[in-house]
Design a protein around this motif. Structure first.
Motif, PDB file in Angstrom:
ATOM      1  N   TYR A 116      75.139-104.600   6.614  1.00  0.00           N
ATOM      2  CA  TYR A 116      73.712-104.792   6.856  1.00  0.00           C
ATOM      3  C   TYR A 116      73.102-105.528   5.666  1.00  0.00           C
ATOM      4  O   TYR A 116      73.556-105.396   4.526  1.00  0.00           O
ATOM      5  CB  TYR A 116      72.992-103.448   7.008  1.00  0.00           C
ATOM      6  CG  TYR A 116      73.157-102.775   8.354  1.00  0.00           C
ATOM      7  CD1 TYR A 116      74.271-101.978   8.618  1.00  0.00           C
ATOM      8  CD2 TYR A 116      72.207-102.932   9.352  1.00  0.00           C
ATOM      9  CE1 TYR A 116      74.420-101.356   9.856  1.00  0.00           C
ATOM     10  CE2 TYR A 116      72.341-102.320  10.584  1.00  0.00           C
ATOM     11  CZ  TYR A 116      73.460-101.529  10.828  1.00  0.00           C
ATOM     12  OH  TYR A 116      73.598-100.912  12.045  1.00  0.00           O
ATOM     13  N   GLN A 155      69.319-106.316   3.709  1.00  0.00           N
ATOM     14  CA  GLN A 155      67.934-105.873   3.558  1.00  0.00           C
ATOM     15  C   GLN A 155      67.198-106.843   2.640  1.00  0.00           C
ATOM     16  O   GLN A 155      67.463-106.895   1.439  1.00  0.00           O
ATOM     17  CB  GLN A 155      67.882-104.457   2.980  1.00  0.00           C
ATOM     18  CG  GLN A 155      66.491-103.882   2.865  1.00  0.00           C
ATOM     19  CD  GLN A 155      66.500-102.513   2.203  1.00  0.00           C
ATOM     20  OE1 GLN A 155      67.371-102.199   1.395  1.00  0.00           O
ATOM     21  NE2 GLN A 155      65.544-101.686   2.549  1.00  0.00           N
ATOM     22  N   PHE A 195      74.410-104.018   2.320  1.00  0.00           N
ATOM     23  CA  PHE A 195      74.961-102.675   2.439  1.00  0.00           C
ATOM     24  C   PHE A 195      76.154-102.673   3.392  1.00  0.00           C
ATOM     25  O   PHE A 195      76.055-103.169   4.510  1.00  0.00           O
ATOM     26  CB  PHE A 195      73.919-101.693   2.972  1.00  0.00           C
ATOM     27  CG  PHE A 195      72.782-101.444   2.036  1.00  0.00           C
ATOM     28  CD1 PHE A 195      71.621-102.196   2.110  1.00  0.00           C
ATOM     29  CD2 PHE A 195      72.870-100.449   1.070  1.00  0.00           C
ATOM     30  CE1 PHE A 195      70.566-101.971   1.239  1.00  0.00           C
ATOM     31  CE2 PHE A 195      71.812-100.211   0.196  1.00  0.00           C
ATOM     32  CZ  PHE A 195      70.666-100.978   0.288  1.00  0.00           C
ATOM     33  N   VAL A 247      77.625 -93.942   7.276  1.00  0.00           N
ATOM     34  CA  VAL A 247      77.535 -93.649   5.853  1.00  0.00           C
ATOM     35  C   VAL A 247      77.463 -94.990   5.143  1.00  0.00           C
ATOM     36  O   VAL A 247      78.295 -95.869   5.373  1.00  0.00           O
ATOM     37  CB  VAL A 247      78.760 -92.854   5.366  1.00  0.00           C
ATOM     38  CG1 VAL A 247      78.735 -92.714   3.852  1.00  0.00           C
ATOM     39  CG2 VAL A 247      78.792 -91.490   6.043  1.00  0.00           C
ATOM     40  N   PHE A 248      76.467 -95.122   4.287  1.00  0.00           N
ATOM     41  CA  PHE A 248      76.228 -96.394   3.607  1.00  0.00           C
ATOM     42  C   PHE A 248      76.747 -96.370   2.178  1.00  0.00           C
ATOM     43  O   PHE A 248      76.772 -95.330   1.518  1.00  0.00           O
ATOM     44  CB  PHE A 248      74.721 -96.689   3.570  1.00  0.00           C
ATOM     45  CG  PHE A 248      74.160 -97.140   4.888  1.00  0.00           C
ATOM     46  CD1 PHE A 248      73.814 -96.228   5.863  1.00  0.00           C
ATOM     47  CD2 PHE A 248      73.967 -98.491   5.145  1.00  0.00           C
ATOM     48  CE1 PHE A 248      73.288 -96.647   7.083  1.00  0.00           C
ATOM     49  CE2 PHE A 248      73.440 -98.923   6.355  1.00  0.00           C
ATOM     50  CZ  PHE A 248      73.105 -98.005   7.323  1.00  0.00           C
ATOM     51  N   GLY A 249      77.125 -97.543   1.699  1.00  0.00           N
ATOM     52  CA  GLY A 249      77.379 -97.719   0.286  1.00  0.00           C
ATOM     53  C   GLY A 249      76.066 -97.862  -0.467  1.00  0.00           C
ATOM     54  O   GLY A 249      74.984 -97.877   0.137  1.00  0.00           O
ATOM     55  N   LYS A 250      76.151 -97.963  -1.780  1.00  0.00           N
ATOM     56  CA  LYS A 250      74.949 -98.031  -2.601  1.00  0.00           C
ATOM     57  C   LYS A 250      74.304 -99.410  -2.604  1.00  0.00           C
ATOM     58  O   LYS A 250      73.216 -99.590  -3.141  1.00  0.00           O
ATOM     59  CB  LYS A 250      75.263 -97.613  -4.041  1.00  0.00           C
ATOM     60  CG  LYS A 250      75.594 -96.139  -4.177  1.00  0.00           C
ATOM     61  CD  LYS A 250      75.736 -95.725  -5.631  1.00  0.00           C
ATOM     62  CE  LYS A 250      75.969 -94.221  -5.736  1.00  0.00           C
ATOM     63  NZ  LYS A 250      76.087 -93.777  -7.137  1.00  0.00           N
TER      64      LYS A 250
END
Lengths: 113, 112
Positions: free
Chosen positions: B36, B38, B90, B101-104
């Protein structure tokens, strides 16, 4: 193109106050989610909702949080008594299927003073 | 428990240069993988996803990613970066019955 809409875009509140964040998911979607992102940190899962009930929730989603789908279009996140650490960007998302793409709204920024 | 690691917090590339953003995951089952993007003040927009099949997936805006099961990686690439690609990226992992569950995240800066 259909989209997820969230209101308000920004809310400032005093610690201890109740806050309701609103979301209108994409109309034919069945799965709804809330995520949050504390400034500078990763996007964290809060809760998923399907068939008018919570299907999964994280450790963050404690008794101060609740979700509701009061009518056929809105999906709300309520924080009963806000804390300073609740300050974050809250994202609503919806999906047409369990493994489908999540469509995210633009987020609601919550600032707790 | 599933997790996603994005080793690079911030990357700066020159406009027109190639880009690779790293993503490693830990997952007990066959993962569904997502990238994703942003932009500042915006929500999360899906760039691409991998469910099964061809391990090289094409996404929007000229991005692609390659799933490498042996390395538990799903790195995002673009051959020529544009200034408008500056954003936060992300990586996320999920499955048919678990939330993403996303990474930082990795912040991409593009310089002239």
């Amino acid at each position: 193109e259909p989209e997820v809409t969230q209101t308000p875009s920004h809310q400032v509140t005093q610690m201890g106050q109740e806050v309701i964040l609103r979301c209108v998911p994409i109309s034919n979607h069945l799965y709804f989610y809330w995520y949050r992102q504390i400034l500078g940190q990763k996007v964290e899962f809060l809760v998923s909702f399907y068939n008018n009930e919570i299907s999964e929730k994280s450790e963050i989603f404690d008794d101060q949080f609740s979700v509701e789908r009061p009518d056929g279009s809105n999906f709300t996140l309520k924080i009963r008594s806000t804390k300073l650490e609740d300050s974050a960007m809250y994202f609503c998302a919806s999906s047409g299927g369990l493994a489908g793409e999540l469509f995210f709204g633009e987020g609601s920024r919550l600032t707790v003073l | 428990a599933q997790s996603v690691t994005q080793p690079d917090i911030h990357i700066t590339v020159s406009e027109g240069a190639s880009l690779e953003l790293r993503c490693n995951y830990s997952y007990g089952a066959t993962p569904y993988l997502f990238w994703y993007v942003q932009s500042p003040g915006q929500g999360l927009q899906l760039l691409l996803k991998y469910f099964s099949g061809d391990t090289l997936v094409q996404g929007i805006k000229g991005f692609e990613a390659e799933f490498k099961r042996s390395q538990s990686s799903f790195n995002l690439r673009k051959p020529s970066v544009h200034w408008s690609d500056a954003a936060e990226y992300f990586c996320a992992v999920g499955s048919g019955n678990t939330p993403l569950v996303f990474g930082k995240g990795t912040r991409l800066s593009v310089i002239a």
